[in-house]
Design a protein around this motif. Structure first.
Motif, PDB file in Angstrom:
ATOM      1  N   LEU A  92       0.830  -1.213   0.000  1.00 47.78           N
ATOM      2  CA  LEU A  92       0.000   0.000   0.000  1.00 47.78           C
ATOM      3  C   LEU A  92       0.863   1.261   0.000  1.00 47.78           C
ATOM      4  O   LEU A  92       0.507   2.267  -0.624  1.00 47.78           O
ATOM      5  CB  LEU A  92      -0.936   0.003   1.211  1.00 47.78           C
ATOM      6  CG  LEU A  92      -2.055  -1.040   1.193  1.00 47.78           C
ATOM      7  CD1 LEU A  92      -2.872  -0.978   2.471  1.00 47.78           C
ATOM      8  CD2 LEU A  92      -2.958  -0.849  -0.031  1.00 47.78           C
ATOM      9  N   ALA A  93       2.004   1.208   0.681  1.00 49.07           N
ATOM     10  CA  ALA A  93       2.926   2.352   0.669  1.00 49.07           C
ATOM     11  C   ALA A  93       3.455   2.603  -0.729  1.00 49.07           C
ATOM     12  O   ALA A  93       3.538   3.750  -1.183  1.00 49.07           O
ATOM     13  CB  ALA A  93       4.083   2.095   1.631  1.00 49.07           C
ATOM     14  N   MET A 224       5.300   9.556   2.432  1.00 51.29           N
ATOM     15  CA  MET A 224       5.580   8.858   3.693  1.00 51.29           C
ATOM     16  C   MET A 224       4.630   9.328   4.792  1.00 51.29           C
ATOM     17  O   MET A 224       4.148   8.514   5.604  1.00 51.29           O
ATOM     18  CB  MET A 224       7.032   9.081   4.109  1.00 51.29           C
ATOM     19  CG  MET A 224       8.050   8.388   3.214  1.00 51.29           C
ATOM     20  SD  MET A 224       9.754   8.682   3.740  1.00 51.29           S
ATOM     21  CE  MET A 224      10.668   8.082   2.306  1.00 51.29           C
ATOM     22  N   ALA A 225       4.340  10.636   4.820  1.00 50.70           N
ATOM     23  CA  ALA A 225       3.408  11.168   5.816  1.00 50.70           C
ATOM     24  C   ALA A 225       2.004  10.614   5.590  1.00 50.70           C
ATOM     25  O   ALA A 225       1.277  10.314   6.550  1.00 50.70           O
ATOM     26  CB  ALA A 225       3.391  12.693   5.744  1.00 50.70           C
ATOM     27  N   THR A 226       1.616  10.455   4.317  1.00 55.37           N
ATOM     28  CA  THR A 226       0.308   9.886   3.986  1.00 55.37           C
ATOM     29  C   THR A 226       0.194   8.453   4.506  1.00 55.37           C
ATOM     30  O   THR A 226      -0.830   8.056   5.072  1.00 55.37           O
ATOM     31  CB  THR A 226       0.074   9.904   2.462  1.00 55.37           C
ATOM     32  OG1 THR A 226       0.138  11.253   1.992  1.00 55.37           O
ATOM     33  CG2 THR A 226      -1.274   9.302   2.102  1.00 55.37           C
ATOM     34  N   VAL A 231      -2.862   5.887   5.864  1.00 52.25           N
ATOM     35  CA  VAL A 231      -2.963   4.469   5.493  1.00 52.25           C
ATOM     36  C   VAL A 231      -2.814   3.561   6.717  1.00 52.25           C
ATOM     37  O   VAL A 231      -3.656   2.690   6.973  1.00 52.25           O
ATOM     38  CB  VAL A 231      -1.908   4.108   4.426  1.00 52.25           C
ATOM     39  CG1 VAL A 231      -1.951   2.605   4.125  1.00 52.25           C
ATOM     40  CG2 VAL A 231      -2.157   4.900   3.149  1.00 52.25           C
ATOM     41  N   ASN A 232      -1.734   3.756   7.481  1.00 55.73           N
ATOM     42  CA  ASN A 232      -1.514   2.905   8.665  1.00 55.73           C
ATOM     43  C   ASN A 232      -2.640   3.022   9.700  1.00 55.73           C
ATOM     44  O   ASN A 232      -3.080   2.010  10.242  1.00 55.73           O
ATOM     45  CB  ASN A 232      -0.161   3.224   9.299  1.00 55.73           C
ATOM     46  CG  ASN A 232       0.996   2.656   8.497  1.00 55.73           C
ATOM     47  OD1 ASN A 232       0.798   1.862   7.583  1.00 55.73           O
ATOM     48  ND2 ASN A 232       2.208   3.048   8.846  1.00 55.73           N
ATOM     49  N   PRO A 233      -3.122   4.249   9.990  1.00 54.71           N
ATOM     50  CA  PRO A 233      -4.255   4.340  10.919  1.00 54.71           C
ATOM     51  C   PRO A 233      -5.513   3.628  10.434  1.00 54.71           C
ATOM     52  O   PRO A 233      -6.262   3.065  11.241  1.00 54.71           O
ATOM     53  CB  PRO A 233      -4.481   5.852  11.032  1.00 54.71           C
ATOM     54  CG  PRO A 233      -3.142   6.446  10.779  1.00 54.71           C
ATOM     55  CD  PRO A 233      -2.543   5.571   9.713  1.00 54.71           C
TER      56      PRO A 233
END
Length: 414
Positions: A92-93, A224-226, A231-233
């Motif tokens: 996803l990253a 990376m901030a996204t 995405v991770n949250p």
């Protein structure tokens, strides 16, 4: 003497994160006020990273053996869920980076005379390296910090030591506990290490090298901030069905901050294990998942590889279709899993992604050169994302299991 004791108690009472921030400020101030006369401060950073790297391999080796010999038959584990999260998060990253590169295309001013000889040329080369690392000589694996090899051999030793006498198992467990205490002692010196590392970074680059490559740096950091904040949250919320941000910010603050300065997922393993203990996670789980994450959970690396590959394509006027973009996402994710857990490891895999668009190795190596120009900030943020996500995914996999068992998950109190 009494005053010194009061100062020491006040210092310890501040909390580690606050002390790290103070160390950071001192490092920045000294780098600009007295860059020449205070250059000896860099030794604190070298000693800190060196100590973490030295203890991490032997720590992982004994913790994995200890976890396996203490594992009871029928005891549930979450390692499958964690590995799936690692692979999904990395893919996803990469997808976020591809979308970001299409929305905000960036072209590069390529450098010249870049000579790199160790970059793998195809995906087979990456997989071959991974397999060879798996069966590396165990002593050599410990010496070189080869965590794939360490995990493989320690797992084998642990499996066969399950049949050993209880006295032998106790010795292994006691050694792992002693090593954890050593790690906690080293972590107490993090503020001084950060002071030396930030001083060294400013002394080396000064920040002037970042200006000419501001666009691609902004794109990298934005992607990376996204991943870190959106995405991770979302993944965490799906797993634990609670507001994930307290946990996300805890991982970024206590793991990501240290990883930002060490710029090494491997060196941050002891820090992550210490955080997992504070989060109340099972040691037999995180002792395996954290070193594994430092090897295969590479969301930041996937972002770097995808952004640089598409920037090279945009620079050369190559049209990238939808199918090629999806293939790039998969390729970057797989390649990122083969990136070494050391500073700059992902940059050497950029030529592999560039080959998907028929970009020559000479041009790809020039793109790698651009990466090294902005490498201080890019690699620091990349490692912070990689390492903090190791703890996040390990914790949400366990919390998800707690939720299924009807146990209360108090994420807000983490």
């Amino acid at each position: 003497m009494v005053k010194m004791e009061k100062v020491f108690k006040a210092w310890c009472g501040l909390g580690l994160v606050k002390r790290i921030f103070i160390g950071l400020l001192f490092g920045v101030a000294l780098a600009y006020i007295a860059p020449n006369s205070m250059s000896w401060i860099t030794i604190f950073g070298d000693l800190f990273v060196g100590a973490l790297k030295a203890v991490a391999p032997i720590l992982v080796f004994f913790l994995v053996i200890s976890a396996i010999v203490q594992h009871k038959k029928g005891q549930k584990t979450n390692i499958k869920s964690i590995v799936i999260l690692y692979l999904l998060g990395t893919f996803l990253a990469s997808l976020v980076a591809v979308i970001g590169s299409f929305l905000f295309p960036v072209t590069l001013s390529l450098v010249s005379n870049v000579n790199m000889e160790s970059a793998p040329q195809n995906i087979v080369g990456v997989l071959k390296t991974l397999l060879l690392n798996l069966i590396d000589n165990p002593v050599k694996a410990l010496f070189n910090g080869n965590y794939i090899g360490i995990l493989f051999w320690s797992s084998l030793f642990g499996i066969f030591l399950k049949e050993a006498k209880e006295e032998t198992k106790v010795v292994v467990v006691d050694i792992s506990k002693a090593l954890l205490k050593v790690v906690k002692l080293i972590i107490e010196f993090t503020p001084f290490g950060v002071m030396g590392l930030i001083f060294s970074s400013i002394e080396a680059s000064g920040g002037s090298g970042l200006l000419s490559y501001g666009k691609i740096l902004l794109l990298l950091l934005g992607c990376m901030a996204t991943v870190a904040l959106i995405v991770n949250p979302i993944i965490a919320f799906i797993m634990i069905q609670k507001n994930p941000y307290p946990l996300v910010f805890t991982c970024l603050k206590e793991s990501g901050l240290t990883a930002f300065f060490t710029r090494s997922s491997a060196a941050n393993i002891p820090v992550n294990m210490n955080l997992c203990e504070k989060l109340g996670l099972e040691k037999d789980m995180y002792s395996v998942s954290i070193p594994l994450g430092a090897t295969i959970n590479m969301a930041g690396a996937a972002v770097t590889i995808s952004v640089f590959a598409l920037s090279a394509a945009h620079t050369l006027g190559i049209q990238v279709d939808f199918f090629s973009a999806i293939v790039l996402s998969v390729l970057s994710a797989v390649s990122a899993c083969g990136a070494s857990g050391v500073a700059g490891g992902s940059l050497l895999l950029i030529p592999l992604a560039c080959s998907l668009f028929g970009i020559s190795n000479d041009v790809a190596m020039q793109v790698v050169g651009v990466g090294f120009v902005i490498g201080v900030l890019q690699d620091s943020c990349e490692t912070a994302l990689n390492s903090s996500t190791d703890v996040l995914f390990t914790s949400i996999a366990e919390y998800s299991q707690w939720r299924k068992e009807g146990r209360e998950v108090e994420v807000s109190k983490v």
